[in-house]
Motif scaffolding. Structure first.
Motif, PDB file in Angstrom:
ATOM      1  N   TRP A 242       1.014   7.436  -0.083  1.00 31.42           N
ATOM      2  CA  TRP A 242       2.334   7.385  -0.716  1.00 31.42           C
ATOM      3  C   TRP A 242       2.980   6.008  -0.614  1.00 31.42           C
ATOM      4  O   TRP A 242       4.121   5.866  -0.182  1.00 31.42           O
ATOM      5  CB  TRP A 242       3.260   8.428  -0.086  1.00 31.42           C
ATOM      6  CG  TRP A 242       2.670   9.798  -0.028  1.00 31.42           C
ATOM      7  CD1 TRP A 242       2.231  10.457   1.078  1.00 31.42           C
ATOM      8  CD2 TRP A 242       2.462  10.691  -1.129  1.00 31.42           C
ATOM      9  NE1 TRP A 242       1.752  11.696   0.742  1.00 31.42           N
ATOM     10  CE2 TRP A 242       1.880  11.878  -0.609  1.00 31.42           C
ATOM     11  CE3 TRP A 242       2.708  10.613  -2.506  1.00 31.42           C
ATOM     12  CZ2 TRP A 242       1.546  12.960  -1.404  1.00 31.42           C
ATOM     13  CZ3 TRP A 242       2.368  11.690  -3.302  1.00 31.42           C
ATOM     14  CH2 TRP A 242       1.804  12.843  -2.761  1.00 31.42           C
ATOM     15  N   ARG A 243       2.252   4.981  -1.014  1.00 32.85           N
ATOM     16  CA  ARG A 243       2.754   3.613  -0.914  1.00 32.85           C
ATOM     17  C   ARG A 243       2.484   2.854  -2.211  1.00 32.85           C
ATOM     18  O   ARG A 243       1.344   2.734  -2.643  1.00 32.85           O
ATOM     19  CB  ARG A 243       2.085   2.871   0.251  1.00 32.85           C
ATOM     20  CG  ARG A 243       2.362   3.461   1.619  1.00 32.85           C
ATOM     21  CD  ARG A 243       3.780   3.174   2.049  1.00 32.85           C
ATOM     22  NE  ARG A 243       4.074   3.716   3.360  1.00 32.85           N
ATOM     23  CZ  ARG A 243       5.282   3.698   3.921  1.00 32.85           C
ATOM     24  NH1 ARG A 243       6.290   3.157   3.270  1.00 32.85           N
ATOM     25  NH2 ARG A 243       5.475   4.218   5.106  1.00 32.85           N
ATOM     26  N   PHE A 244       3.547   2.307  -2.796  1.00 36.33           N
ATOM     27  CA  PHE A 244       3.373   1.523  -4.019  1.00 36.33           C
ATOM     28  C   PHE A 244       2.508   0.295  -3.774  1.00 36.33           C
ATOM     29  O   PHE A 244       1.736  -0.111  -4.649  1.00 36.33           O
ATOM     30  CB  PHE A 244       4.739   1.091  -4.573  1.00 36.33           C
ATOM     31  CG  PHE A 244       5.530   2.219  -5.159  1.00 36.33           C
ATOM     32  CD1 PHE A 244       5.210   2.732  -6.408  1.00 36.33           C
ATOM     33  CD2 PHE A 244       6.591   2.772  -4.467  1.00 36.33           C
ATOM     34  CE1 PHE A 244       5.929   3.785  -6.965  1.00 36.33           C
ATOM     35  CE2 PHE A 244       7.313   3.828  -5.011  1.00 36.33           C
ATOM     36  CZ  PHE A 244       6.988   4.328  -6.265  1.00 36.33           C
ATOM     37  N   GLU A 245       2.648  -0.312  -2.573  1.00 38.54           N
ATOM     38  CA  GLU A 245       1.880  -1.526  -2.305  1.00 38.54           C
ATOM     39  C   GLU A 245       0.380  -1.242  -2.253  1.00 38.54           C
ATOM     40  O   GLU A 245      -0.436  -2.072  -2.652  1.00 38.54           O
ATOM     41  CB  GLU A 245       2.347  -2.198  -1.010  1.00 38.54           C
ATOM     42  CG  GLU A 245       2.189  -1.370   0.248  1.00 38.54           C
ATOM     43  CD  GLU A 245       3.421  -0.556   0.586  1.00 38.54           C
ATOM     44  OE1 GLU A 245       3.600  -0.223   1.769  1.00 38.54           O
ATOM     45  OE2 GLU A 245       4.211  -0.250  -0.340  1.00 38.54           O
TER      46      GLU A 245
ATOM     47  N   VAL B 201       0.740  17.586  -0.182  1.00 44.53           N
ATOM     48  CA  VAL B 201       2.122  17.390  -0.629  1.00 44.53           C
ATOM     49  C   VAL B 201       3.104  18.004   0.352  1.00 44.53           C
ATOM     50  O   VAL B 201       4.190  17.466   0.604  1.00 44.53           O
ATOM     51  CB  VAL B 201       2.320  17.980  -2.042  1.00 44.53           C
ATOM     52  CG1 VAL B 201       3.780  17.944  -2.443  1.00 44.53           C
ATOM     53  CG2 VAL B 201       1.467  17.204  -3.053  1.00 44.53           C
ATOM     54  N   GLY B 202       2.736  19.130   0.970  1.00 45.81           N
ATOM     55  CA  GLY B 202       3.590  19.753   1.982  1.00 45.81           C
ATOM     56  C   GLY B 202       4.867  20.335   1.403  1.00 45.81           C
ATOM     57  O   GLY B 202       4.903  20.783   0.251  1.00 45.81           O
ATOM     58  N   HIS B 203       5.932  20.287   2.184  1.00 48.27           N
ATOM     59  CA  HIS B 203       7.186  20.933   1.781  1.00 48.27           C
ATOM     60  C   HIS B 203       8.353  19.968   1.639  1.00 48.27           C
ATOM     61  O   HIS B 203       9.431  20.370   1.227  1.00 48.27           O
ATOM     62  CB  HIS B 203       7.566  22.007   2.817  1.00 48.27           C
ATOM     63  CG  HIS B 203       6.473  23.004   3.053  1.00 48.27           C
ATOM     64  ND1 HIS B 203       6.127  23.953   2.119  1.00 48.27           N
ATOM     65  CD2 HIS B 203       5.622  23.170   4.100  1.00 48.27           C
ATOM     66  CE1 HIS B 203       5.120  24.679   2.585  1.00 48.27           C
ATOM     67  NE2 HIS B 203       4.798  24.224   3.783  1.00 48.27           N
TER      68      HIS B 203
ATOM     69  N   LYS C  38       8.873  17.428  -2.444  1.00 49.73           N
ATOM     70  CA  LYS C  38       7.767  17.834  -3.309  1.00 49.73           C
ATOM     71  C   LYS C  38       7.937  17.305  -4.727  1.00 49.73           C
ATOM     72  O   LYS C  38       6.965  16.854  -5.339  1.00 49.73           O
ATOM     73  CB  LYS C  38       7.648  19.361  -3.323  1.00 49.73           C
ATOM     74  CG  LYS C  38       7.154  19.953  -2.015  1.00 49.73           C
ATOM     75  CD  LYS C  38       7.019  21.461  -2.080  1.00 49.73           C
ATOM     76  CE  LYS C  38       5.907  21.878  -3.000  1.00 49.73           C
ATOM     77  NZ  LYS C  38       5.632  23.338  -2.934  1.00 49.73           N
ATOM     78  N   TRP C  39       9.157  17.340  -5.240  1.00 53.80           N
ATOM     79  CA  TRP C  39       9.378  16.879  -6.621  1.00 53.80           C
ATOM     80  C   TRP C  39       9.120  15.379  -6.753  1.00 53.80           C
ATOM     81  O   TRP C  39       8.538  14.915  -7.738  1.00 53.80           O
ATOM     82  CB  TRP C  39      10.808  17.216  -7.063  1.00 53.80           C
ATOM     83  CG  TRP C  39      11.868  16.493  -6.284  1.00 53.80           C
ATOM     84  CD1 TRP C  39      12.464  16.888  -5.136  1.00 53.80           C
ATOM     85  CD2 TRP C  39      12.431  15.211  -6.615  1.00 53.80           C
ATOM     86  NE1 TRP C  39      13.372  15.946  -4.705  1.00 53.80           N
ATOM     87  CE2 TRP C  39      13.379  14.908  -5.590  1.00 53.80           C
ATOM     88  CE3 TRP C  39      12.251  14.310  -7.659  1.00 53.80           C
ATOM     89  CZ2 TRP C  39      14.129  13.734  -5.602  1.00 53.80           C
ATOM     90  CZ3 TRP C  39      12.998  13.138  -7.665  1.00 53.80           C
ATOM     91  CH2 TRP C  39      13.922  12.852  -6.645  1.00 53.80           C
ATOM     92  N   LEU C  40       9.507  14.610  -5.702  1.00 54.16           N
ATOM     93  CA  LEU C  40       9.293  13.164  -5.734  1.00 54.16           C
ATOM     94  C   LEU C  40       7.804  12.834  -5.643  1.00 54.16           C
ATOM     95  O   LEU C  40       7.299  11.950  -6.358  1.00 54.16           O
ATOM     96  CB  LEU C  40      10.053  12.520  -4.574  1.00 54.16           C
ATOM     97  CG  LEU C  40      10.160  10.997  -4.572  1.00 54.16           C
ATOM     98  CD1 LEU C  40      10.843  10.502  -5.833  1.00 54.16           C
ATOM     99  CD2 LEU C  40      10.917  10.523  -3.333  1.00 54.16           C
ATOM    100  N   LYS C  41       7.093  13.581  -4.796  1.00 55.08           N
ATOM    101  CA  LYS C  41       5.654  13.367  -4.664  1.00 55.08           C
ATOM    102  C   LYS C  41       4.921  13.766  -5.944  1.00 55.08           C
ATOM    103  O   LYS C  41       3.929  13.120  -6.331  1.00 55.08           O
ATOM    104  CB  LYS C  41       5.112  14.157  -3.471  1.00 55.08           C
ATOM    105  CG  LYS C  41       5.590  13.626  -2.122  1.00 55.08           C
ATOM    106  CD  LYS C  41       5.080  14.495  -0.980  1.00 55.08           C
ATOM    107  CE  LYS C  41       5.521  13.949   0.368  1.00 55.08           C
ATOM    108  NZ  LYS C  41       5.077  14.796   1.494  1.00 55.08           N
ATOM    109  N   ALA C  42       5.402  14.826  -6.595  1.00 57.84           N
ATOM    110  CA  ALA C  42       4.780  15.257  -7.851  1.00 57.84           C
ATOM    111  C   ALA C  42       4.919  14.171  -8.917  1.00 57.84           C
ATOM    112  O   ALA C  42       3.975  13.900  -9.671  1.00 57.84           O
ATOM    113  CB  ALA C  42       5.417  16.560  -8.328  1.00 57.84           C
TER     114      ALA C  42
ATOM    115  N   PHE D  36       1.867  12.084 -10.600  1.00 59.12           N
ATOM    116  CA  PHE D  36       1.721  12.132 -12.057  1.00 59.12           C
ATOM    117  C   PHE D  36       1.638  10.720 -12.641  1.00 59.12           C
ATOM    118  O   PHE D  36       0.822  10.446 -13.530  1.00 59.12           O
ATOM    119  CB  PHE D  36       2.889  12.896 -12.677  1.00 59.12           C
ATOM    120  CG  PHE D  36       2.852  12.944 -14.181  1.00 59.12           C
ATOM    121  CD1 PHE D  36       1.972  13.795 -14.834  1.00 59.12           C
ATOM    122  CD2 PHE D  36       3.687  12.130 -14.932  1.00 59.12           C
ATOM    123  CE1 PHE D  36       1.926  13.826 -16.222  1.00 59.12           C
ATOM    124  CE2 PHE D  36       3.655  12.160 -16.313  1.00 59.12           C
ATOM    125  CZ  PHE D  36       2.772  13.013 -16.967  1.00 59.12           C
ATOM    126  N   LEU D  37       2.474   9.820 -12.121  1.00 57.71           N
ATOM    127  CA  LEU D  37       2.530   8.472 -12.675  1.00 57.71           C
ATOM    128  C   LEU D  37       1.430   7.557 -12.125  1.00 57.71           C
ATOM    129  O   LEU D  37       0.869   6.748 -12.871  1.00 57.71           O
ATOM    130  CB  LEU D  37       3.894   7.840 -12.382  1.00 57.71           C
ATOM    131  CG  LEU D  37       5.106   8.505 -13.054  1.00 57.71           C
ATOM    132  CD1 LEU D  37       6.396   7.826 -12.601  1.00 57.71           C
ATOM    133  CD2 LEU D  37       4.979   8.451 -14.572  1.00 57.71           C
TER     134      LEU D  37
END
Length: 220
Positions: free
Chosen positions: A76-79, A104-106, A109-113, A117-118
């Motif tokens: 989960w890192r843009f870099e 993804v866990g709890h 969740k919406w931000l990780k989705a 996706f992107l």
């Protein structure tokens, strides 16, 4: 933990090949790195990684362009994605070690989705190899639709610690393990997700030896 595993991997590889360590500037611990012989890491900020992926003359771009393999830790890192895209631009394969982060866990969740996706799904699928720490962790890979031939399960290795690390660990740990002679063994937490049945390639086989409570008592 992942930090010790990553440091041990760098130290082991450095005995045979040239290893360049890249680390976020705000995450680097000089004392910890020295335990593994890492004294001159290439520190960067997330923005520098993004700039490097766009500007070929950036120092990070030069480092990655001269590599044979690029090893990425985490998800989960843009870099990480920026530097992995830079590796692909130079036709350098990258190995992805999510270290449990595909789940993804709890939380959020919406931000990780949205992230997956992107960027995240493509990042996972384009890796030359994706390393799971256990067969259990491979279940977290399913939503990413990674080619099965690109997935390998490799538990964290057990390194012989240096004298400095032994002293540091001894002050923290209540437990130790005495392996039986001639046996290979794996040490795990008692979280069922990290249990030996998930880590071993031979279900039901457990390490032979004694788990020792430093305050007294031996459990076989």
């Amino acid at each position: 933990g992942s930090a010790i595993s990553e440091g041990s991997l760098c130290a082991a590889l450095a005995t045979d090949v040239e290893v360049e360590v890249l680390c976020r500037r705000d995450r680097w611990d000089e004392e910890f790195g020295a335990l593994f012989g890492i004294t001159a890491p290439n520190l960067f900020s997330p923005w520098e990684a993004i700039v490097a992926s766009l500007w070929p003359n950036h120092r990070l771009a030069g480092l990655i362009a001269g590599a044979n393999v690029f090893h990425v830790n985490g998800h989960w890192r843009f870099e990480n994605i920026a530097l992995a895209s830079l590796a692909r631009k130079h036709k350098i394969p990258y190995v992805l070690h999510p270290r449990g982060m595909f789940w993804v866990g709890h939380r959020r969740k919406w931000l990780k989705a949205i992230f997956n996706f992107l960027l995240g799904n493509r990042f996972a699928r384009q890796a030359a190899r994706v390393v799971a720490l256990s067969r259990f962790e491979m279940r977290h890979f399913v939503p990413y639709r990674i080619e099965s031939t690109n997935i390998v399960a490799i538990p964290n290795g057990v390194a012989i610690p240096s004298a400095g690390m032994k002293a540091r660990r001894a002050s923290r740990s209540r437990w130790s393990f005495r392996p039986a002679a001639g046996r290979r063994w794996t040490w795990s937490s008692n979280d069922p997700r990290a249990g030996i049945d998930h880590q071993s390639h031979f279900p039901g086989q457990r390490p032979a030896g004694d788990v020792v409570d430093r305050r007294g008592g031996v459990f076989r």
